[in-house]
Design a protein around this motif. Structure first.
Motif, short mmCIF file in Angstrom:
data_model
loop_
_atom_site.label_atom_id
_atom_site.label_comp_id
_atom_site.label_asym_id
_atom_site.label_seq_id
_atom_site.Cartn_x
_atom_site.Cartn_y
_atom_site.Cartn_z
N ASP A 1 31.44 37.03 41.87
CA ASP A 1 30.08 36.53 42.04
C ASP A 1 30.03 35.50 43.17
O ASP A 1 29.73 34.34 42.98
N THR A 2 30.33 35.96 44.36
CA THR A 2 30.34 35.05 45.51
C THR A 2 29.03 35.06 46.27
O THR A 2 28.84 34.26 47.18
N GLY A 3 28.15 35.96 45.93
CA GLY A 3 26.87 36.04 46.62
C GLY A 3 26.93 36.94 47.84
O GLY A 3 25.92 37.27 48.42
N LYS A 4 28.14 37.31 48.22
CA LYS A 4 28.29 38.21 49.36
C LYS A 4 28.32 39.65 48.85
O LYS A 4 28.46 39.91 47.66
N GLU A 5 28.18 40.55 49.78
CA GLU A 5 28.26 41.97 49.44
C GLU A 5 29.70 42.30 49.02
O GLU A 5 30.66 41.87 49.66
N LEU A 6 29.83 43.06 47.95
CA LEU A 6 31.16 43.43 47.47
C LEU A 6 31.71 44.56 48.35
O LEU A 6 31.06 45.56 48.57
N THR A 7 32.92 44.35 48.82
CA THR A 7 33.61 45.39 49.57
C THR A 7 34.78 45.87 48.74
O THR A 7 35.19 45.21 47.77
N TRP A 8 35.34 46.99 49.13
CA TRP A 8 36.47 47.50 48.35
C TRP A 8 37.66 46.56 48.44
O TRP A 8 38.44 46.45 47.51
N GLN A 9 37.78 45.82 49.55
CA GLN A 9 38.89 44.88 49.69
C GLN A 9 38.76 43.71 48.70
O GLN A 9 39.73 43.33 48.06
N SER A 10 37.55 43.16 48.59
CA SER A 10 37.38 42.02 47.69
C SER A 10 37.54 42.44 46.23
O SER A 10 38.11 41.71 45.42
N VAL A 11 37.03 43.63 45.89
CA VAL A 11 37.17 44.11 44.52
C VAL A 11 38.64 44.41 44.20
O VAL A 11 39.14 44.06 43.13
N THR A 12 39.34 45.00 45.15
CA THR A 12 40.77 45.30 44.95
C THR A 12 41.57 44.02 44.79
O THR A 12 42.41 43.90 43.90
N LEU A 13 41.31 43.06 45.64
CA LEU A 13 42.02 41.78 45.56
C LEU A 13 41.75 41.08 44.23
O LEU A 13 42.68 40.55 43.60
N THR A 14 40.51 41.11 43.80
CA THR A 14 40.16 40.49 42.52
C THR A 14 40.83 41.23 41.37
O THR A 14 41.34 40.61 40.43
N GLY A 15 40.87 42.56 41.42
CA GLY A 15 41.53 43.34 40.37
C GLY A 15 43.02 43.07 40.30
O GLY A 15 43.59 42.93 39.21
N ILE A 16 43.65 42.98 41.45
CA ILE A 16 45.09 42.67 41.48
C ILE A 16 45.34 41.28 40.93
O ILE A 16 46.28 41.06 40.15
N SER A 17 44.53 40.33 41.31
CA SER A 17 44.67 38.96 40.80
C SER A 17 44.51 38.92 39.28
O SER A 17 45.26 38.23 38.59
N PHE A 18 43.53 39.67 38.77
CA PHE A 18 43.33 39.73 37.32
C PHE A 18 44.56 40.33 36.63
O PHE A 18 45.02 39.83 35.59
N ALA A 19 45.10 41.41 37.19
CA ALA A 19 46.28 42.06 36.60
C ALA A 19 47.48 41.11 36.58
O ALA A 19 48.22 41.05 35.58
N ILE A 20 47.68 40.36 37.64
CA ILE A 20 48.79 39.40 37.69
C ILE A 20 48.59 38.30 36.66
O ILE A 20 49.53 37.88 35.98
#
Length: 122
Positions: A14-33
């Motif tokens: 929820d950064t207010g910016k448009e979600l890109t596949w890079q930001s979603v991927t990075l967030t998913g990896i961070s959540f998994a870790i």
């Protein structure tokens, strides 16, 4: 714990910016870790592994000693084989009971657990 990881993940998305596949991927990896670290901390896998290996090594040492007739088994000859096996069984059960005690200590909350020997820091 899951709430903490979820809150961080939602805040990152929820950064207010448009979600890109890079930001979603990075967030998913961070959540998994975060979840992996959370489970490792909660279940104390390193300590469990250390104590299990310690018990296995002690039992293997007992088995070798009884087969070779050394250590506490050196006083038994072929006639005393039954007595040697009784001693072996008792010592192996002592190792197993010690392992169970350590396992129970790991399962207790940190504020209730009695101090025990911890594995060396790697």
């Amino acid at each position: 714990m899951i709430g903490s990881a979820s809150t961080t993940t939602i805040a990152a998305l929820d950064t207010g910016k448009e979600l890109t596949w890079q930001s979603v991927t990075l967030t998913g990896i961070s959540f998994a870790i975060t979840v992996a670290a959370m489970f490792a901390g909660y279940y104390k896998l390193r300590e469990r592994s250390y104590f299990l290996q310690q018990a296995a090594d002690a039992i293997e040492q007992e088995a070798n000693a009884v087969l070779l007739g050394i250590g506490p088994y050196s006083e038994f000859d072929d006639v005393g084989e039954v007595e040697a096996l009784k001693l072996f069984t008792q010592r192996v059960e002592d190792h197993r009971n010690e392992q169970r005690r350590r396992q129970q200590q790991l399962d207790q909350p940190a504020d209730q657990a009695a101090p025990s020997s911890q594995p060396p820091v790697a």
